[in-house]
Motif scaffolding. Structure first.
Motif, mmCIF file in Angstrom:
data_model
loop_
_atom_site.group_PDB
_atom_site.id
_atom_site.type_symbol
_atom_site.label_atom_id
_atom_site.label_comp_id
_atom_site.label_asym_id
_atom_site.label_seq_id
_atom_site.Cartn_x
_atom_site.Cartn_y
_atom_site.Cartn_z
ATOM 1 N N ASP A 32 0.620 -1.194 0.071
ATOM 2 C CA ASP A 32 0.054 0.154 -0.021
ATOM 3 C C ASP A 32 0.940 1.140 -0.131
ATOM 4 O O ASP A 32 1.859 1.475 0.795
ATOM 5 C CB ASP A 32 -1.032 -0.067 1.164
ATOM 6 C CG ASP A 32 -2.065 0.875 1.112
ATOM 7 O OD1 ASP A 32 -2.171 1.858 0.259
ATOM 8 O OD2 ASP A 32 -3.138 0.566 1.818
ATOM 9 N N ASN A 37 -7.513 5.089 -0.286
ATOM 10 C CA ASN A 37 -7.667 4.096 0.732
ATOM 11 C C ASN A 37 -8.164 2.715 0.217
ATOM 12 O O ASN A 37 -9.264 2.270 0.783
ATOM 13 C CB ASN A 37 -8.654 4.732 1.619
ATOM 14 C CG ASN A 37 -8.712 3.923 3.065
ATOM 15 O OD1 ASN A 37 -7.875 3.032 3.389
ATOM 16 N ND2 ASN A 37 -9.411 4.378 3.892
ATOM 17 N N TRP A 41 -8.216 1.350 5.297
ATOM 18 C CA TRP A 41 -7.842 1.558 6.656
ATOM 19 C C TRP A 41 -8.490 2.440 7.631
ATOM 20 O O TRP A 41 -9.311 3.168 6.782
ATOM 21 C CB TRP A 41 -6.325 2.480 6.481
ATOM 22 C CG TRP A 41 -5.266 1.615 5.731
ATOM 23 C CD1 TRP A 41 -5.177 1.417 4.492
ATOM 24 C CD2 TRP A 41 -4.263 0.625 6.612
ATOM 25 N NE1 TRP A 41 -3.905 0.671 4.422
ATOM 26 C CE2 TRP A 41 -3.421 0.238 5.480
ATOM 27 C CE3 TRP A 41 -4.021 0.423 7.807
ATOM 28 C CZ2 TRP A 41 -2.436 -0.635 5.889
ATOM 29 C CZ3 TRP A 41 -3.105 -0.455 8.337
ATOM 30 C CH2 TRP A 41 -2.170 -0.805 7.315
ATOM 31 N N VAL A 53 -5.778 8.799 5.394
ATOM 32 C CA VAL A 53 -5.225 8.250 4.467
ATOM 33 C C VAL A 53 -5.209 9.201 3.209
ATOM 34 O O VAL A 53 -6.185 9.775 2.817
ATOM 35 C CB VAL A 53 -6.003 7.051 3.900
ATOM 36 C CG1 VAL A 53 -5.223 6.731 2.671
ATOM 37 C CG2 VAL A 53 -5.994 5.968 5.246
ATOM 38 N N PHE A 58 -0.507 7.566 4.952
ATOM 39 C CA PHE A 58 -1.425 7.355 6.208
ATOM 40 C C PHE A 58 -0.841 7.962 7.594
ATOM 41 O O PHE A 58 0.256 7.804 7.957
ATOM 42 C CB PHE A 58 -1.095 5.783 6.724
ATOM 43 C CG PHE A 58 -2.495 5.506 7.532
ATOM 44 C CD1 PHE A 58 -3.590 6.293 7.722
ATOM 45 C CD2 PHE A 58 -2.319 4.351 8.080
ATOM 46 C CE1 PHE A 58 -4.491 5.906 8.625
ATOM 47 C CE2 PHE A 58 -3.106 3.893 9.201
ATOM 48 C CZ PHE A 58 -4.268 4.723 9.216
ATOM 49 N N SER A 71 -3.440 1.267 14.302
ATOM 50 C CA SER A 71 -4.045 0.938 13.268
ATOM 51 C C SER A 71 -3.568 -0.506 12.618
ATOM 52 O O SER A 71 -2.706 -0.434 12.009
ATOM 53 C CB SER A 71 -4.119 1.921 12.077
ATOM 54 O OG SER A 71 -4.908 1.712 11.109
ATOM 55 N N ARG A 73 -4.312 -3.751 10.031
ATOM 56 C CA ARG A 73 -4.889 -4.757 8.751
ATOM 57 C C ARG A 73 -4.926 -6.093 9.149
ATOM 58 O O ARG A 73 -3.862 -6.614 9.403
ATOM 59 C CB ARG A 73 -4.309 -4.088 7.645
ATOM 60 C CG ARG A 73 -4.108 -2.767 7.037
ATOM 61 C CD ARG A 73 -5.420 -2.545 6.707
ATOM 62 N NE ARG A 73 -6.124 -3.369 5.590
ATOM 63 C CZ ARG A 73 -7.527 -3.798 5.819
ATOM 64 N NH1 ARG A 73 -8.423 -3.244 6.851
ATOM 65 N NH2 ARG A 73 -7.976 -4.329 5.103
#
Length: 186
Positions: A32, A37, A41, A53, A58, A71, A73
């Motif tokens: 990424d 986005n 996110w 983002v 970010f 944050s 993923r």
């Protein structure tokens, strides 16, 4: 207290031969550049800060002296596989002794359980595992000449898991390692 960070790019690579840290780009499984986005996110704005983002970053803007912003993923990785997780971080402003960096192996149900490689604006790094509200430190705060310390400078952080060892790199320089532990989630 204000700490504003910008993540410039993030990738996760799995499988393949990781004999050399530079081999990771051959098997990129997730990437990424935050130009959009596209990976959804979480974004938010509130009294404690904001997560934003784009464009091409970010931004994590932490506006309090307590707690933290994280944050994550969800990205399934086999714990038996060899892999690399890398990101570039840029401290824009704020205090120099608050940690920021990479989290991995986090609990799916409780984002308070995770491994982390964090750095500070004054040139230190730490590796630890948060679990059940306790921080188990594997590598104490350690000064590194490889970290870029000025506001606005970018530092590349990477962890390379090969076999039963996780090696840590700052700006492409090996700094330390730990035994690979069980993930707490994805």
């Amino acid at each position: 207290v204000v700490v504003i960070l910008s993540l410039w790019s993030s990738c996760c690579c799995s499988q393949g031969m990781l004999e050399d840290y530079g081999e990771y780009r051959k098997k990129t499984a997730f990437y990424d550049d935050f130009s959009t986005n596209q990976h959804n996110w979480p974004v938010s704005t509130g009294q404690y800060g904001r997560l934003v983002v784009g464009p091409d970053a970010f931004v994590i803007d932490h506006q309090t002296t307590e707690g933290s912003f994280i944050s994550l993923r969800n990205f399934p990785l086999s714990q038996a596989a060899d892999f690399v997780i890398e990101t570039e971080v840029k401290k824009i402003s704020g205090v120099n002794n608050y940690g920021f960096g990479i989290a991995w192996g986090a609990s799916d149900a409780n984002f308070n359980d995770y491994y982390q490689l964090v750095i500070t604006g004054d040139g230190h790094y730490l590796v630890s595992k948060w679990q059940n509200g306790k921080n188990n430190v594997f590598i104490q705060w350690t000064k590194s000449a490889y970290l870029h310390r000025e506001n606005g400078s970018v530092s590349r952080l990477a962890l390379v898991k090969k076999g039963n060892v996780v090696r840590f790199y700052i700006n492409d320089n090996y700094v330390n390692q730990i035994d690979a532990g069980q993930f707490l989630g994805n």
